[in-house]
Design a protein around this motif. Structure first.
Motif, PDB file in Angstrom:
ATOM      1  N   LEU A 132       8.135  -8.013 -23.796  1.00  0.00           N
ATOM      2  CA  LEU A 132       7.658  -7.687 -25.139  1.00  0.00           C
ATOM      3  C   LEU A 132       7.565  -8.941 -26.007  1.00  0.00           C
ATOM      4  O   LEU A 132       6.607  -9.122 -26.761  1.00  0.00           O
ATOM      5  N   ALA A 133       8.584  -9.811 -25.901  1.00  0.00           N
ATOM      6  CA  ALA A 133       8.541 -11.068 -26.652  1.00  0.00           C
ATOM      7  C   ALA A 133       7.379 -11.936 -26.176  1.00  0.00           C
ATOM      8  O   ALA A 133       6.704 -12.606 -26.973  1.00  0.00           O
ATOM      9  N   LEU A 134       7.135 -11.919 -24.866  1.00  0.00           N
ATOM     10  CA  LEU A 134       6.028 -12.672 -24.289  1.00  0.00           C
ATOM     11  C   LEU A 134       4.690 -12.162 -24.826  1.00  0.00           C
ATOM     12  O   LEU A 134       3.831 -12.946 -25.239  1.00  0.00           O
ATOM     13  N   ALA A 135       4.526 -10.844 -24.831  1.00  0.00           N
ATOM     14  CA  ALA A 135       3.281 -10.266 -25.338  1.00  0.00           C
ATOM     15  C   ALA A 135       3.082 -10.595 -26.811  1.00  0.00           C
ATOM     16  O   ALA A 135       1.964 -10.904 -27.242  1.00  0.00           O
ATOM     17  N   SER A 136       4.148 -10.543 -27.591  1.00  0.00           N
ATOM     18  CA  SER A 136       4.047 -10.883 -29.012  1.00  0.00           C
ATOM     19  C   SER A 136       3.637 -12.336 -29.207  1.00  0.00           C
ATOM     20  O   SER A 136       2.801 -12.650 -30.059  1.00  0.00           O
ATOM     21  N   LYS A 137       4.226 -13.229 -28.407  1.00  0.00           N
ATOM     22  CA  LYS A 137       3.870 -14.653 -28.511  1.00  0.00           C
ATOM     23  C   LYS A 137       2.420 -14.866 -28.074  1.00  0.00           C
ATOM     24  O   LYS A 137       1.686 -15.658 -28.688  1.00  0.00           O
ATOM     25  N   MET A 138       1.998 -14.193 -27.003  1.00  0.00           N
ATOM     26  CA  MET A 138       0.605 -14.300 -26.568  1.00  0.00           C
ATOM     27  C   MET A 138      -0.345 -13.882 -27.686  1.00  0.00           C
ATOM     28  O   MET A 138      -1.343 -14.565 -27.967  1.00  0.00           O
ATOM     29  N   ALA A 139      -0.041 -12.749 -28.345  1.00  0.00           N
ATOM     30  CA  ALA A 139      -0.894 -12.269 -29.434  1.00  0.00           C
ATOM     31  C   ALA A 139      -0.890 -13.243 -30.600  1.00  0.00           C
ATOM     32  O   ALA A 139      -1.933 -13.521 -31.208  1.00  0.00           O
ATOM     33  N   GLU A 140       0.282 -13.786 -30.908  1.00  0.00           N
ATOM     34  CA  GLU A 140       0.394 -14.761 -32.007  1.00  0.00           C
ATOM     35  C   GLU A 140      -0.454 -15.994 -31.735  1.00  0.00           C
ATOM     36  O   GLU A 140      -1.207 -16.456 -32.605  1.00  0.00           O
ATOM     37  N   VAL A 141      -0.352 -16.535 -30.515  1.00  0.00           N
ATOM     38  CA  VAL A 141      -1.120 -17.723 -30.157  1.00  0.00           C
ATOM     39  C   VAL A 141      -2.613 -17.391 -30.107  1.00  0.00           C
ATOM     40  O   VAL A 141      -3.455 -18.188 -30.533  1.00  0.00           O
ATOM     41  N   ALA A 142      -2.946 -16.210 -29.583  1.00  0.00           N
ATOM     42  CA  ALA A 142      -4.357 -15.812 -29.507  1.00  0.00           C
ATOM     43  C   ALA A 142      -4.989 -15.778 -30.884  1.00  0.00           C
ATOM     44  O   ALA A 142      -6.141 -16.208 -31.060  1.00  0.00           O
ATOM     45  N   ARG A 143      -4.271 -15.287 -31.865  1.00  0.00           N
ATOM     46  CA  ARG A 143      -4.800 -15.236 -33.222  1.00  0.00           C
ATOM     47  C   ARG A 143      -4.855 -16.617 -33.854  1.00  0.00           C
ATOM     48  O   ARG A 143      -5.867 -17.008 -34.455  1.00  0.00           O
ATOM     49  N   ALA A 144      -3.754 -17.378 -33.700  1.00  0.00           N
ATOM     50  CA  ALA A 144      -3.684 -18.687 -34.350  1.00  0.00           C
ATOM     51  C   ALA A 144      -4.706 -19.662 -33.762  1.00  0.00           C
ATOM     52  O   ALA A 144      -5.319 -20.453 -34.486  1.00  0.00           O
ATOM     53  N   ARG A 177      -7.365 -18.676 -31.944  1.00  0.00           N
ATOM     54  CA  ARG A 177      -8.632 -17.976 -31.759  1.00  0.00           C
ATOM     55  C   ARG A 177      -9.081 -18.046 -30.284  1.00  0.00           C
ATOM     56  O   ARG A 177     -10.191 -18.438 -29.956  1.00  0.00           O
ATOM     57  N   LEU A 178      -8.162 -17.653 -29.403  1.00  0.00           N
ATOM     58  CA  LEU A 178      -8.412 -17.753 -27.975  1.00  0.00           C
ATOM     59  C   LEU A 178      -9.572 -16.866 -27.542  1.00  0.00           C
ATOM     60  O   LEU A 178      -9.747 -15.749 -28.034  1.00  0.00           O
ATOM     61  N   ASP A 179     -10.336 -17.389 -26.595  1.00  0.00           N
ATOM     62  CA  ASP A 179     -11.381 -16.604 -25.952  1.00  0.00           C
ATOM     63  C   ASP A 179     -10.844 -15.916 -24.708  1.00  0.00           C
ATOM     64  O   ASP A 179     -11.205 -14.785 -24.394  1.00  0.00           O
ATOM     65  N   ILE A 180      -9.999 -16.644 -23.985  1.00  0.00           N
ATOM     66  CA  ILE A 180      -9.498 -16.199 -22.689  1.00  0.00           C
ATOM     67  C   ILE A 180      -7.975 -16.276 -22.679  1.00  0.00           C
ATOM     68  O   ILE A 180      -7.393 -17.263 -23.133  1.00  0.00           O
ATOM     69  N   LEU A 181      -7.337 -15.252 -22.131  1.00  0.00           N
ATOM     70  CA  LEU A 181      -5.900 -15.293 -21.863  1.00  0.00           C
ATOM     71  C   LEU A 181      -5.747 -15.182 -20.352  1.00  0.00           C
ATOM     72  O   LEU A 181      -6.040 -14.134 -19.763  1.00  0.00           O
ATOM     73  N   HIS A 182      -5.322 -16.285 -19.723  1.00  0.00           N
ATOM     74  CA  HIS A 182      -5.271 -16.353 -18.262  1.00  0.00           C
ATOM     75  C   HIS A 182      -3.825 -16.224 -17.806  1.00  0.00           C
ATOM     76  O   HIS A 182      -3.008 -17.129 -18.003  1.00  0.00           O
ATOM     77  N   ALA A 183      -3.499 -15.094 -17.181  1.00  0.00           N
ATOM     78  CA  ALA A 183      -2.142 -14.806 -16.713  1.00  0.00           C
ATOM     79  C   ALA A 183      -2.025 -15.140 -15.234  1.00  0.00           C
ATOM     80  O   ALA A 183      -2.760 -14.606 -14.406  1.00  0.00           O
ATOM     81  N   HIS A 184      -1.087 -16.026 -14.906  1.00  0.00           N
ATOM     82  CA  HIS A 184      -0.839 -16.402 -13.509  1.00  0.00           C
ATOM     83  C   HIS A 184       0.403 -15.668 -13.024  1.00  0.00           C
ATOM     84  O   HIS A 184       1.526 -16.095 -13.269  1.00  0.00           O
ATOM     85  N   TYR A 185       0.171 -14.560 -12.355  1.00  0.00           N
ATOM     86  CA  TYR A 185       1.214 -13.682 -11.803  1.00  0.00           C
ATOM     87  C   TYR A 185       1.085 -12.341 -12.508  1.00  0.00           C
ATOM     88  O   TYR A 185       1.031 -12.272 -13.737  1.00  0.00           O
ATOM     89  N   ALA A 186       1.029 -11.290 -11.738  1.00  0.00           N
ATOM     90  CA  ALA A 186       0.831  -9.962 -12.314  1.00  0.00           C
ATOM     91  C   ALA A 186       2.014  -9.524 -13.169  1.00  0.00           C
ATOM     92  O   ALA A 186       1.850  -8.917 -14.224  1.00  0.00           O
ATOM     93  N   ILE A 187       3.239  -9.846 -12.689  1.00  0.00           N
ATOM     94  CA  ILE A 187       4.462  -9.465 -13.395  1.00  0.00           C
ATOM     95  C   ILE A 187       5.221 -10.719 -13.764  1.00  0.00           C
ATOM     96  O   ILE A 187       5.539 -11.519 -12.883  1.00  0.00           O
ATOM     97  N   ILE A 232      -2.904  -5.677 -28.931  1.00  0.00           N
ATOM     98  CA  ILE A 232      -2.460  -6.073 -30.269  1.00  0.00           C
ATOM     99  C   ILE A 232      -3.580  -6.800 -31.009  1.00  0.00           C
ATOM    100  O   ILE A 232      -3.853  -6.537 -32.188  1.00  0.00           O
ATOM    101  N   VAL A 233      -4.250  -7.711 -30.300  1.00  0.00           N
ATOM    102  CA  VAL A 233      -5.280  -8.536 -30.929  1.00  0.00           C
ATOM    103  C   VAL A 233      -6.585  -7.764 -31.118  1.00  0.00           C
ATOM    104  O   VAL A 233      -7.292  -7.941 -32.111  1.00  0.00           O
ATOM    105  N   GLY A 234      -6.912  -6.927 -30.156  1.00  0.00           N
ATOM    106  CA  GLY A 234      -8.199  -6.233 -30.195  1.00  0.00           C
ATOM    107  C   GLY A 234      -8.991  -6.561 -28.956  1.00  0.00           C
ATOM    108  O   GLY A 234      -9.212  -7.735 -28.638  1.00  0.00           O
TER     109      GLY A 234
END
Length: 382
Positions: free
Chosen positions: A70-82, A84-94, A106-108
């Motif tokens: 949950l903290a990871l997702a919140s940080k991802m959303a925060e960085v995405a907004r700050a 203005r990320l186009d792509i969020l690339h996750a390395h590892y499913a879990i 969260i971002v849309g």
């Protein structure tokens, strides 16, 4: 493009590939933001165009275990907004793929595209655990794009999770110039003239079959002058020490611990051992090949896609100590064979697995998603 990369910051293959990908993307003019609980080991000083964002972990009396995802997702959303990320690339499913989906919510959905790269144990071990399987299935099904590091892993993902979606196979990669320029440092006791150096690098987990590494070396050391260099750390490292002592070869084994840059060490090796129970790709085998080192490995998983049997090394069934030992001795005692395999290994790494070939393939995935995003926005009249 503005790209966020989420990965484990350790010396495992997924973190190494993610870090190298981010640095190469920055060199190609993209803005890259790394998101994790620590700076990736191979990131070093932040190069131009790269930033790092740490996921903070705190403790609360009511929470027995801190909800990192949950903290990871919140940080991802925060960085995405700050950023203005186009792509969020996750390395590892879990947990990265699952957390990225939550961050996208969260971002849309239209403002952020999620790419999930499957590296291996997130499918064959962690993600296939009954506790995580539904989440892994969601991470695969709901990502905007999914890539795998080998054809084997793509096939295994389809078999185990029965997914019916497009997945791009994009191999792991190396920078051949980094390996060609690496000088061999002094390692432990001085190498004697004519002595051969065998090497193994891993996280020393049971899947790496460390006993096989030591037993193959014992067979080699009983017939030729040789030493074994073990690089890394993990739960089975004591197994290597105990078995080495039992077999009377502990004085010929050197333990290097975790090393960030492995290219200089590989420059010292005559042969690399990777007798794993399974490997979805085998990045360290590729790094050895880039250093001109023949590889003895298990004929399992994605390793046959990397190591060409009889050309860049030898493959054998899992657990076949005798076959691996005989192959190792044949390569080490015949300098012509070793030189020929080493040259073929370096050539294969430089031609088939060069970062200049595979980084653009990730860019192509990103561009495809950006075009889909623009088409969708145009169709809605926004």
């Amino acid at each position: 493009m503005r790209i966020g990369i989420c990965c484990y910051p350790t010396h495992g293959g997924s973190g190494v590939v993610a870090t190298e990908l981010g640095k190469h993307l920055a060199e190609r003019g993209h803005s890259v933001s790394f998101i994790s609980y620590a700076a990736p080991l191979r990131l070093g000083e932040l190069p131009p165009g790269v930033s790092f964002h740490e996921v903070e972990i705190e403790q609360y009396p009511l929470l027995k275990h801190f909800p990192y995802t949950l903290a990871l997702a919140s940080k991802m959303a925060e960085v995405a907004r700050a950023k203005r990320l186009d792509i969020l690339h996750a390395h590892y499913a879990i947990p990265f793929g699952a957390a990225a989906l939550l961050a996208r919510q969260i971002v849309g959905r239209r403002s952020l595209k999620v790419v999930t790269t499957l590296h291996g144990t997130d499918i064959t071990l962690v993600g296939n655990n009954a506790s995580f399987r539904p989440v892994t299935q969601l991470a695969i099904a709901e990502a905007d794009a999914v890539t795998t590091v080998s054809q084997f892993l793509k096939d295994e993902t389809q078999r185990q999770f029965r997914v019916d979606r497009e997945m791009d196979v994009i191999y792991n990669f190396v920078d051949p110039a980094r390996h060609a320029a690496a000088p061999c440092p002094a390692i432990g006791s001085p190498e004697r003239p004519g002595q051969r150096t065998l090497m193994h690098i891993s996280n020393f987990r049971p899947v790496k079959r460390i006993r096989d590494v030591v037993e193959v070396f014992a067979g080699v050391a009983s017939r030729i002058d040789a030493r074994l260099i073990l690089v890394g750390d993990g739960p089975d490292l004591p197994v290597a020490r105990e078995l080495g002592e039992t077999l009377g070869i502990l004085d010929r084994i050197q333990f290097m611990g975790v090393v960030d840059e492995v290219a200089p060490l590989l420059a010292c090796a005559d042969l690399f051992l990777l007798p794993s129970a399974t490997e979805s790709f085998g990045l360290v085998a590729l790094e050895a090949m880039a250093s001109g080192v023949p590889v003895i490995a298990s004929a399992v998983g994605g390793l046959p896609e990397v190591v060409e049997d009889g050309v860049t090394g030898r493959l054998a069934p899992v657990g076949d100590i005798e076959a691996m030992t005989e192959s190792a001795i044949q390569i080490l005692v015949d300098e012509a064979i070793r030189q020929r395999m080493g040259a073929a290994a370096r050539h294969r790494a430089a031609t088939r697995f060069h970062y200049q070939e595979h980084v653009p393939r990730y860019e192509a995935v990103y561009r495809r998603l950006m075009e889909e995003k623009r088409d969708g926005e145009g169709g809605s009249g926004e």
